[in-house]
Structure formats: C-alpha cells, structure tokens
Design a protein around this motif. Sequence first.
Motif, PDB file in Angstrom:
ATOM      1  N   VAL A 204       0.851  -1.193   0.000  1.00  0.00           N
ATOM      2  CA  VAL A 204       0.000   0.000   0.000  1.00  0.00           C
ATOM      3  C   VAL A 204       0.885   1.241   0.000  1.00  0.00           C
ATOM      4  CG1 VAL A 204      -1.738   1.330   1.249  1.00  0.00           C
ATOM      5  CG2 VAL A 204      -1.856  -1.178   1.201  1.00  0.00           C
ATOM      6  N   LYS A 205       0.688   2.110  -1.002  1.00  0.00           N
ATOM      7  CA  LYS A 205       1.429   3.355  -1.053  1.00  0.00           C
ATOM      8  C   LYS A 205       0.654   4.421  -0.280  1.00  0.00           C
ATOM      9  CE  LYS A 205       3.572   2.401  -5.549  1.00  0.00           C
ATOM     10  NZ  LYS A 205       3.776   2.891  -6.948  1.00  0.00           N
ATOM     11  N   THR A 206       1.315   4.966   0.728  1.00  0.00           N
ATOM     12  CA  THR A 206       0.624   5.925   1.596  1.00  0.00           C
ATOM     13  C   THR A 206       1.167   7.340   1.457  1.00  0.00           C
ATOM     14  OG1 THR A 206       2.135   5.383   3.406  1.00  0.00           O
ATOM     15  CG2 THR A 206       0.067   4.157   3.303  1.00  0.00           C
ATOM     16  N   GLY A 207       2.263   7.509   0.710  1.00  0.00           N
ATOM     17  CA  GLY A 207       2.802   8.848   0.513  1.00  0.00           C
ATOM     18  C   GLY A 207       3.578   9.385   1.693  1.00  0.00           C
ATOM     19  N   GLY A 208       3.880   8.545   2.668  1.00  0.00           N
ATOM     20  CA  GLY A 208       4.633   8.986   3.836  1.00  0.00           C
ATOM     21  C   GLY A 208       4.475   8.004   4.975  1.00  0.00           C
ATOM     22  N   PRO A 209       5.158   8.250   6.085  1.00  0.00           N
ATOM     23  CA  PRO A 209       5.058   7.333   7.223  1.00  0.00           C
ATOM     24  C   PRO A 209       3.658   7.327   7.820  1.00  0.00           C
ATOM     25  CG  PRO A 209       6.242   9.335   7.827  1.00  0.00           C
ATOM     26  CD  PRO A 209       6.065   9.384   6.352  1.00  0.00           C
ATOM     27  N   LEU A 210       3.270   6.175   8.313  1.00  0.00           N
ATOM     28  CA  LEU A 210       1.946   6.031   8.922  1.00  0.00           C
ATOM     29  C   LEU A 210       2.007   6.360  10.408  1.00  0.00           C
ATOM     30  CD1 LEU A 210       0.808   2.676   7.262  1.00  0.00           C
ATOM     31  CD2 LEU A 210       0.312   5.023   6.516  1.00  0.00           C
TER      32      LEU A 210
END
Length: 245
Positions: A204-210
Amino acid sequence: LTFERTGLPPARILEFAATPLTMTRGQSATLQWQTEDAVKAEITTLGSVALSGAASIAPDATTTYTLTVENADGEINSSNATIAVNSPVAQIELFEASPIKLVRGERTILAWKVSEAAKVEISGVGEVPLSGKHRIAPKETGTYTLTVTSVGGERVTSELQVYVSDPQPLIHAFMADPAKISSGSKTTLKWVVENAASVQIDGVKTGGPLEAKGSTVVAPARSTTYTLVAQNASGATVKTDPAGI
C-alpha cells in the motif's frame, strides 16, 4: 671526718620501640621497653609502667609516645617512639542491579554494600547509606557509578551498566471496513498500534510514514490480504487482514 657523697648512676633507656611503626586504624601495635638504674617509668597515655615490659596499644591517629624514666636522685631521661596510623581504605563489597536488562517502563533495583566509608554516592541517585537498595526506572541504557570516599579522603568507584530496550510493538487492531466489497469498490484499512517507531502496510502506497493510529482507503482489484508491520529497535510485529471481493 669528712664524707663525700657520690651521685647515683643516671636512669638509662636500653630499649624503647614500637612494632609496627606504621599501621591502619583499628589495628593494634606493641610498645616494648627496657630500662636500667631507674626507680620510676612513665609512658604518655599509659601512665606509670613497669621498669621493663611491653604494652598493646591501638591509636586512632598518628601518635608519638614518650617513655620517661627517673633514678633515685630524681634525674630524668626520656625517649620517643612514633606510630603512624593510616585511615583504612574504603571497600566496595557489592554493587549490582537486578535485573540488569529491562524493557522501558520496567524497574530495576540497585543494591550496594560498602565498608570503611565516610561518604557514599550513586550517580543519578545522590548520597546513600553504607548499604541499601534503591528502585529506579531508567528510560534508556545508562551507566551508574558508585563513589565511596574514605575518612582519609581517598575515593573508590565502581560502574554498573543497566540495559534498557524498547517494548515490543503491539498491534491492537488492524481491519478492513468493510471486509467484503464488490469489484471496483473501495474499503478502508484501519489500525491502532503501540510502541512502534515505524508502521507500514505491505503493498500500500501511503505517501509517507503512517501514524500509530490511522486509516487509508484502498481499492483492490481482487481479494487481497494486507499485512501491517510495526517495528522498533526491539523487533517487528506483523498482522494480516483480508479484504474479499
């Protein structure tokens, strides 16, 4: 008739010695003496003594003893003997932590025992008695130093390292809502984790840290199993959740 009086021989000190000449406070030494032509003998702090003999002494500090002898005419003779007394060296008999390895948030107990000390200190704790225990909850790995000072001012130290690790990451929740969708629809992945330095969902690409608590929307083309990985220095925790179509 005229009589002329001849003087008596002077009192003589044949021997006046201390054994040993240097000692540690708390130990004992011996004074030994021998005189000749004396009618009276005195030693400082001991008072009147036999004309020849020995005595056991235990001075607390460096002391000079004076043997004074006197003959029948009152003539005096004297001799000195000095004993040097050293302060005992401070001893560290015990310094330990139990347990020595712990997880952040847990506590350990420092235990120590020393002798012949005028002052005892533990870094991060302060001044402590000669023996005891102290509970601590360190937040990170660190070194504790026990410093013992003797009456004479000499210092003895001992170091102890306590190891602190991060608690294992916890995944309290990881789910797809809804868990079943129709083709082309979307579902929301939700999670709640704790003690994690990083959180990621495989694939899953989230665009940054979760964040530790969050959600993200996905649109799987087919039934998919998502894997959440929570990591820190102590390791990783993994949890999966299927999203069915």
